[in-house]
Write a protein that holds these residues in place. Structure first.
Motif, PDB file in Angstrom:
ATOM      1  N   LEU A 117      52.673  45.964  29.848  1.00 15.98           N
ATOM      2  CA  LEU A 117      51.915  44.389  30.721  1.00 15.98           C
ATOM      3  C   LEU A 117      52.164  45.037  33.164  1.00 15.98           C
ATOM      4  CD1 LEU A 117      53.835  41.124  29.914  1.00 15.98           C
ATOM      5  CD2 LEU A 117      51.147  42.178  29.106  1.00 15.98           C
ATOM      6  N   SER A 118      51.137  45.419  33.166  1.00 17.65           N
ATOM      7  CA  SER A 118      51.142  46.539  34.466  1.00 17.65           C
ATOM      8  C   SER A 118      51.428  45.177  35.198  1.00 17.65           C
ATOM      9  CB  SER A 118      49.599  46.767  34.812  1.00 17.65           C
ATOM     10  OG  SER A 118      48.652  45.889  34.256  1.00 17.65           O
ATOM     11  N   ASP A 119      50.684  44.156  35.134  1.00 17.23           N
ATOM     12  CA  ASP A 119      51.179  42.875  36.060  1.00 17.23           C
ATOM     13  C   ASP A 119      50.671  41.278  34.879  1.00 17.23           C
ATOM     14  OD1 ASP A 119      48.540  41.524  36.807  1.00 17.23           O
ATOM     15  OD2 ASP A 119      48.349  43.577  37.308  1.00 17.23           O
ATOM     16  N   VAL A 120      51.313  40.451  36.120  1.00 19.91           N
ATOM     17  CA  VAL A 120      50.694  39.314  34.920  1.00 19.91           C
ATOM     18  C   VAL A 120      50.492  38.289  35.612  1.00 19.91           C
ATOM     19  CG1 VAL A 120      52.399  39.641  33.066  1.00 19.91           C
ATOM     20  CG2 VAL A 120      53.626  38.585  34.954  1.00 19.91           C
ATOM     21  N   HIS A 121      49.555  38.698  37.275  1.00 23.45           N
ATOM     22  CA  HIS A 121      49.558  37.818  38.572  1.00 23.45           C
ATOM     23  C   HIS A 121      48.024  36.853  37.288  1.00 23.45           C
ATOM     24  CE1 HIS A 121      51.575  39.442  41.568  1.00 23.45           C
ATOM     25  NE2 HIS A 121      50.811  40.756  41.186  1.00 23.45           N
ATOM     26  N   PRO A 122      48.377  35.481  37.984  1.00 23.59           N
ATOM     27  CA  PRO A 122      46.840  35.342  37.018  1.00 23.59           C
ATOM     28  C   PRO A 122      46.220  35.251  37.438  1.00 23.59           C
ATOM     29  CG  PRO A 122      49.123  33.891  38.020  1.00 23.59           C
ATOM     30  CD  PRO A 122      49.167  34.623  38.537  1.00 23.59           C
ATOM     31  N   ARG A 123      45.171  35.663  36.942  1.00 18.26           N
ATOM     32  CA  ARG A 123      43.782  36.230  37.202  1.00 18.26           C
ATOM     33  C   ARG A 123      42.396  34.650  36.767  1.00 18.26           C
ATOM     34  NH1 ARG A 123      43.862  41.174  38.745  1.00 18.26           N
ATOM     35  NH2 ARG A 123      46.095  42.120  37.814  1.00 18.26           N
ATOM     36  N   ILE A 124      41.448  34.858  37.075  1.00 17.59           N
ATOM     37  CA  ILE A 124      40.011  33.911  37.121  1.00 17.59           C
ATOM     38  C   ILE A 124      40.056  33.994  36.166  1.00 17.59           C
ATOM     39  CG2 ILE A 124      38.217  33.835  37.694  1.00 17.59           C
ATOM     40  CD1 ILE A 124      38.190  35.001  40.513  1.00 17.59           C
ATOM     41  N   LYS A 125      39.616  34.489  35.136  1.00 17.61           N
ATOM     42  CA  LYS A 125      39.797  34.293  33.917  1.00 17.61           C
ATOM     43  C   LYS A 125      40.710  33.697  33.159  1.00 17.61           C
ATOM     44  CE  LYS A 125      41.391  39.234  32.282  1.00 17.61           C
ATOM     45  NZ  LYS A 125      41.014  40.131  31.730  1.00 17.61           N
ATOM     46  N   ASP A 126      41.864  34.008  33.431  1.00 15.26           N
ATOM     47  CA  ASP A 126      43.000  32.525  32.958  1.00 15.26           C
ATOM     48  C   ASP A 126      42.540  30.788  33.259  1.00 15.26           C
ATOM     49  OD1 ASP A 126      44.435  34.791  32.058  1.00 15.26           O
ATOM     50  OD2 ASP A 126      45.339  35.531  33.695  1.00 15.26           O
ATOM     51  N   VAL A 127      42.242  31.015  34.317  1.00 15.58           N
ATOM     52  CA  VAL A 127      41.755  29.882  33.999  1.00 15.58           C
ATOM     53  C   VAL A 127      40.224  28.619  34.226  1.00 15.58           C
ATOM     54  CG1 VAL A 127      43.733  29.773  35.628  1.00 15.58           C
ATOM     55  CG2 VAL A 127      41.874  30.264  36.617  1.00 15.58           C
ATOM     56  N   VAL A 128      39.514  30.071  34.375  1.00 14.81           N
ATOM     57  CA  VAL A 128      37.971  29.809  34.506  1.00 14.81           C
ATOM     58  C   VAL A 128      37.928  30.089  32.991  1.00 14.81           C
ATOM     59  CG1 VAL A 128      35.963  29.920  35.229  1.00 14.81           C
ATOM     60  CG2 VAL A 128      37.309  29.912  36.590  1.00 14.81           C
ATOM     61  N   THR A 129      37.774  28.305  31.817  1.00 13.52           N
ATOM     62  CA  THR A 129      37.321  28.585  30.328  1.00 13.52           C
ATOM     63  C   THR A 129      36.640  28.351  29.950  1.00 13.52           C
ATOM     64  OG1 THR A 129      39.515  27.228  30.033  1.00 13.52           O
ATOM     65  CG2 THR A 129      40.208  29.230  29.950  1.00 13.52           C
ATOM     66  N   GLU A 130      36.182  27.066  30.945  1.00 14.29           N
ATOM     67  CA  GLU A 130      34.533  25.935  30.473  1.00 14.29           C
ATOM     68  C   GLU A 130      34.023  27.555  30.379  1.00 14.29           C
ATOM     69  OE1 GLU A 130      37.716  24.137  33.448  1.00 14.29           O
ATOM     70  OE2 GLU A 130      36.608  26.116  33.674  1.00 14.29           O
ATOM     71  N   LYS A 131      32.909  26.741  29.498  1.00 18.04           N
ATOM     72  CA  LYS A 131      31.464  28.378  28.812  1.00 18.04           C
ATOM     73  C   LYS A 131      30.428  27.194  30.536  1.00 18.04           C
ATOM     74  CE  LYS A 131      27.510  27.520  26.521  1.00 18.04           C
ATOM     75  NZ  LYS A 131      26.623  26.330  25.536  1.00 18.04           N
ATOM     76  N   ALA A 132      30.063  28.144  30.818  1.00 20.52           N
ATOM     77  CA  ALA A 132      29.023  28.646  31.896  1.00 20.52           C
ATOM     78  C   ALA A 132      27.817  27.249  31.859  1.00 20.52           C
ATOM     79  CB  ALA A 132      28.847  29.565  32.498  1.00 20.52           C
ATOM     80  N   PRO A 138      35.793  37.748  36.714  1.00 18.72           N
ATOM     81  CA  PRO A 138      37.183  37.076  35.506  1.00 18.72           C
ATOM     82  C   PRO A 138      38.126  37.874  36.013  1.00 18.72           C
ATOM     83  CG  PRO A 138      34.703  37.838  34.724  1.00 18.72           C
ATOM     84  CD  PRO A 138      34.343  38.759  35.774  1.00 18.72           C
ATOM     85  N   ASP A 139      37.906  39.508  36.263  1.00 20.17           N
ATOM     86  CA  ASP A 139      39.550  40.118  36.590  1.00 20.17           C
ATOM     87  C   ASP A 139      40.082  39.841  37.609  1.00 20.17           C
ATOM     88  OD1 ASP A 139      39.618  41.139  33.855  1.00 20.17           O
ATOM     89  OD2 ASP A 139      38.783  42.885  34.616  1.00 20.17           O
ATOM     90  N   ASP A 140      39.351  39.207  38.435  1.00 25.00           N
ATOM     91  CA  ASP A 140      39.569  39.159  39.943  1.00 25.00           C
ATOM     92  C   ASP A 140      40.947  38.549  39.593  1.00 25.00           C
ATOM     93  OD1 ASP A 140      38.167  40.744  41.214  1.00 25.00           O
ATOM     94  OD2 ASP A 140      36.566  39.237  41.838  1.00 25.00           O
ATOM     95  N   LEU A 141      42.156  38.972  40.868  1.00 22.10           N
ATOM     96  CA  LEU A 141      42.985  37.525  40.589  1.00 22.10           C
ATOM     97  C   LEU A 141      42.748  36.548  41.334  1.00 22.10           C
ATOM     98  CD1 LEU A 141      45.936  39.711  42.504  1.00 22.10           C
ATOM     99  CD2 LEU A 141      45.844  39.578  40.106  1.00 22.10           C
ATOM    100  N   LEU A 142      43.186  35.141  40.950  1.00 25.43           N
ATOM    101  CA  LEU A 142      43.467  33.777  41.689  1.00 25.43           C
ATOM    102  C   LEU A 142      43.383  33.871  43.058  1.00 25.43           C
ATOM    103  CD1 LEU A 142      42.372  30.931  39.866  1.00 25.43           C
ATOM    104  CD2 LEU A 142      45.592  30.658  39.587  1.00 25.43           C
ATOM    105  N   ASP A 143      44.491  34.455  43.130  1.00 23.13           N
ATOM    106  CA  ASP A 143      45.047  34.431  45.018  1.00 23.13           C
ATOM    107  C   ASP A 143      43.641  34.640  45.844  1.00 23.13           C
ATOM    108  OD1 ASP A 143      48.095  33.883  44.316  1.00 23.13           O
ATOM    109  OD2 ASP A 143      48.504  35.328  44.257  1.00 23.13           O
ATOM    110  N   GLU A 144      43.558  35.560  44.990  1.00 17.41           N
ATOM    111  CA  GLU A 144      42.036  36.423  46.007  1.00 17.41           C
ATOM    112  C   GLU A 144      41.169  35.107  46.564  1.00 17.41           C
ATOM    113  OE1 GLU A 144      40.799  39.684  44.313  1.00 17.41           O
ATOM    114  OE2 GLU A 144      42.444  41.054  44.643  1.00 17.41           O
ATOM    115  N   LEU A 145      40.540  34.009  44.906  1.00 15.90           N
ATOM    116  CA  LEU A 145      39.733  33.019  45.321  1.00 15.90           C
ATOM    117  C   LEU A 145      40.680  31.913  45.936  1.00 15.90           C
ATOM    118  CD1 LEU A 145      37.614  31.607  43.373  1.00 15.90           C
ATOM    119  CD2 LEU A 145      39.049  30.815  42.009  1.00 15.90           C
ATOM    120  N   ARG A 146      41.466  31.871  45.871  1.00 18.33           N
ATOM    121  CA  ARG A 146      41.708  31.053  46.913  1.00 18.33           C
ATOM    122  C   ARG A 146      41.938  31.073  47.995  1.00 18.33           C
ATOM    123  NH1 ARG A 146      46.511  30.790  44.604  1.00 18.33           N
ATOM    124  NH2 ARG A 146      46.814  28.687  43.246  1.00 18.33           N
ATOM    125  N   VAL A 147      41.495  32.522  49.361  1.00 15.81           N
ATOM    126  CA  VAL A 147      41.868  32.583  50.232  1.00 15.81           C
ATOM    127  C   VAL A 147      40.631  32.108  50.431  1.00 15.81           C
ATOM    128  CG1 VAL A 147      41.960  34.839  51.820  1.00 15.81           C
ATOM    129  CG2 VAL A 147      44.046  34.359  50.103  1.00 15.81           C
TER     130      VAL A 147
END
Length: 551
Positions: A65-80, A267-276
């Motif tokens: 595990l290089s890191d466990v920072h939540p990423r967009i793919k972890d929370v955006v799970t709904e079908k597009a 999908p691999d972008d950090l959730l914190d980046e999306l928050r900003v």
């Protein structure tokens, strides 16, 4: 995107044998107790000693595990859910309600994002305006109107051109219609009327852009011929006039209302980046695109409060500074450790087991016993290896009576004799003799400690004699100086422990007053002899804490 929850059992960032072995053994224990999704992991590269253990027991190296920072793919799970740019707004409204969504990515023929259609903007466009002139304006193609009404094509001219048109209903008497039609621009008029031949004729003669006959009404062949002569388009709709009006307004292609200024994320972008981006931008959502520009989802502000599917069980440490990066951003379910308590807190109560034993593996072994479960031979071998490694084959002052009592039990289960296994363990893990780079040697078993306002960085390595250390002393001293400068440590040091002679040397790079306050006999510049000191945790760290808190 689909993500299943996983619970990682993971040690500290510079994992030693006890850290890796306890993670593997505890993960197996929790699986045996019916906890699903539990997987052993590591937060850094394993050392030679640990690799020897895994090879000896035929066990795979845990996932890194290089890191466990939540990423967009972890929370955006709904079908597009997407919509083609030429589809009418009626289809968009249908999708909004069918899937309970508020945003629709608008795509072209290649499936590439062209805009983001917001339900709020769509409803404002169709429902909010009160000015009659604005209410009647539509931006459509005649083909789009035909599709939206499922209308029969009688005559269509330039059907695929998107135009700014005005919508009217021919509900007047014929006597007043002539005056009314002179007040409009017929070339931009869409007129809806029922089976009223007089109104139909006057509209065709006036040259309206489109005549829609509602209710499936008939139209005379003579009027059709006149329409063709006058370049007037005609559609026949089975809907009544009221519904024909509504659907004609909803025939606007979605591309006309889509916002072209949209945010795209990966999908691999950090959730914190999306928050900003969402909290400080004007957009309320972002389109999630994979590497091939394929749309895989829509990220909204509601996703920012979703929990990551990654959960952690920490072993062999309880300080976030030593944990895998991002540990503070995910749920920590348990801590199994034998070190001092650090700056650790959680939002919810958790299982926290901390015992002053010689190793975390000793603690895990007692948990097997308390659960009434017998580890299989390979797990027993892991527990024995971690115990022997951290207690220096039971010679470390951190060794407890519990550790000693566990050894025969683990020997019997694993089929390994502890003195022979321990000797081979340390022989295989002698980094000093292997010629490993100085930085790797220092960081193989390295931890940070806060002493008041100071930060200390302390590594430890075991040897069977000091000869190899003395040969590399200057090289190691130079590397400690570089590490101190890079990390901003008040003290960077390496504890070299001779497990045969049961004594240590401490190589340091610290403040100028260190020789006067450290309290250990000085053997050479920046080198101190620590007779009888074998444990960094129990002997060295407590002493250095007192020294630096007194500075």
């Amino acid at each position: 995107m689909k993500t299943n929850s996983v619970i990682y059992v993971v040690g500290h960032r510079n994992p030693d044998t006890d850290s890796i072995c306890s993670a593997l053994a505890y993960a197996q224990l929790r699986r045996s107790q019916g906890i699903s999704g539990v997987q052993a992991a590591r937060a850094g590269n394993i050392n030679q000693q640990t690799q020897f253990v895994l090879d000896e027991l035929a066990i795979d190296v845990p996932i890194l595990l290089s890191d466990v920072h939540p990423r967009i793919k972890d929370v955006v799970t709904e079908k597009a859910i997407t919509i083609h740019q030429d589809e009418p707004m009626s289809r968009a409204i249908e999708l909004y309600h069918q899937h309970h969504i508020r945003m629709l990515p608008v795509i072209d023929d290649a499936g590439t994002a062209q805009g983001l259609l917001l339900l709020k903007r769509a409803t404002e466009f169709f429902l909010v305006p009160t000015d009659p002139d604005k209410m009647r304006r539509i931006k459509v193609s005649l083909r789009s109107i035909q599709r939206c009404l499922s209308a029969v094509e009688v005559n269509l001219v330039a059907a695929d051109v998107v135009e700014d048109l005005n919508l009217y209903v021919g509900a007047r008497r014929e006597s007043s219609f002539d005056c009314w039609v002179r007040e409009m621009d017929p070339s931009r008029a869409v007129l809806i009327t029922a089976d009223r031949p007089g109104i139909q004729r006057r509209a065709i003669e006036a040259g309206v852009r489109l005549l829609i006959v509602s209710g499936g009404g008939a139209i005379d062949a003579e009027l059709i011929a006149l329409a063709r002569d006058n370049q007037v388009s005609i559609l026949v709709s089975d809907y009544d006039t009221a519904n024909s009006v509504w659907l004609t307004r909803m025939a606007t292609p979605v591309k006309e209302l889509a916002d072209p200024d949209f945010i795209t994320v990966r999908p691999d972008d950090l959730l914190d980046e999306l928050r900003v981006k969402l909290m400080h931008g004007k957009q309320s959502g972002a389109i999630v695109c994979a590497g091939d520009k394929k749309i895989v989802g829509v990220a909204t502000k509601s996703h920012l409060i979703k929990s990551s599917p990654v959960k952690l069980i920490l072993v062999d440490h309880n300080e976030l500074s030593q944990a895998v990066p991002g540990a503070d951003k995910v749920d920590i379910l348990e801590v199994i450790d034998h070190h001092r308590l650090g700056n650790f807190h959680t939002d919810q109560p958790i299982r926290f087991i901390n015992q002053p034993l010689g190793s975390t593996c000793s603690l895990v072994a007692t948990l097997y016993q308390q659960a009434g479960l017998t580890p299989d031979p390979s797990i027993a071998g892991l527990l024995l290896a971690g115990l022997l490694s951290d207690t220096l084959i039971l010679k470390s002052p951190t060794t407890t009576e519990v550790d000693r009592q566990l050894v025969p039990w683990l020997e019997n289960l694993s089929g390994l004799e502890h003195t022979d296994f321990g000797a081979r363990l340390f022989a295989a893990g002698s980094l000093m003799a292997s010629g490993a780079p100085a930085r790797k040697l220092i960081f193989t078993d390295f931890k940070e400690y806060a002493a008041g306002n100071y930060l200390l960085g302390l590594g430890q390595v075991e040897v069977v004699n000091f000869h190899t250390f003395y040969a590399r002393q200057q090289e190691l001293a130079s590397e400690l100086a570089a590490i101190r400068a890079e990390k901003g440590y008040e003290l960077a040091a390496l504890l070299i422990t001779d497990i045969v002679m049961e004594t240590s040397c401490l190589l340091t790079c610290g403040p100028s007053e260190l020789p006067y306050v450290i309290g250990y006999p000085q053997e050479a510049d920046n080198l101190y002899r620590l007779k009888g000191v074998m444990s960094r945790k129990k002997q060295l760290v407590p002493h250095l804490m007192k020294v630096f808190k007194g500075l």
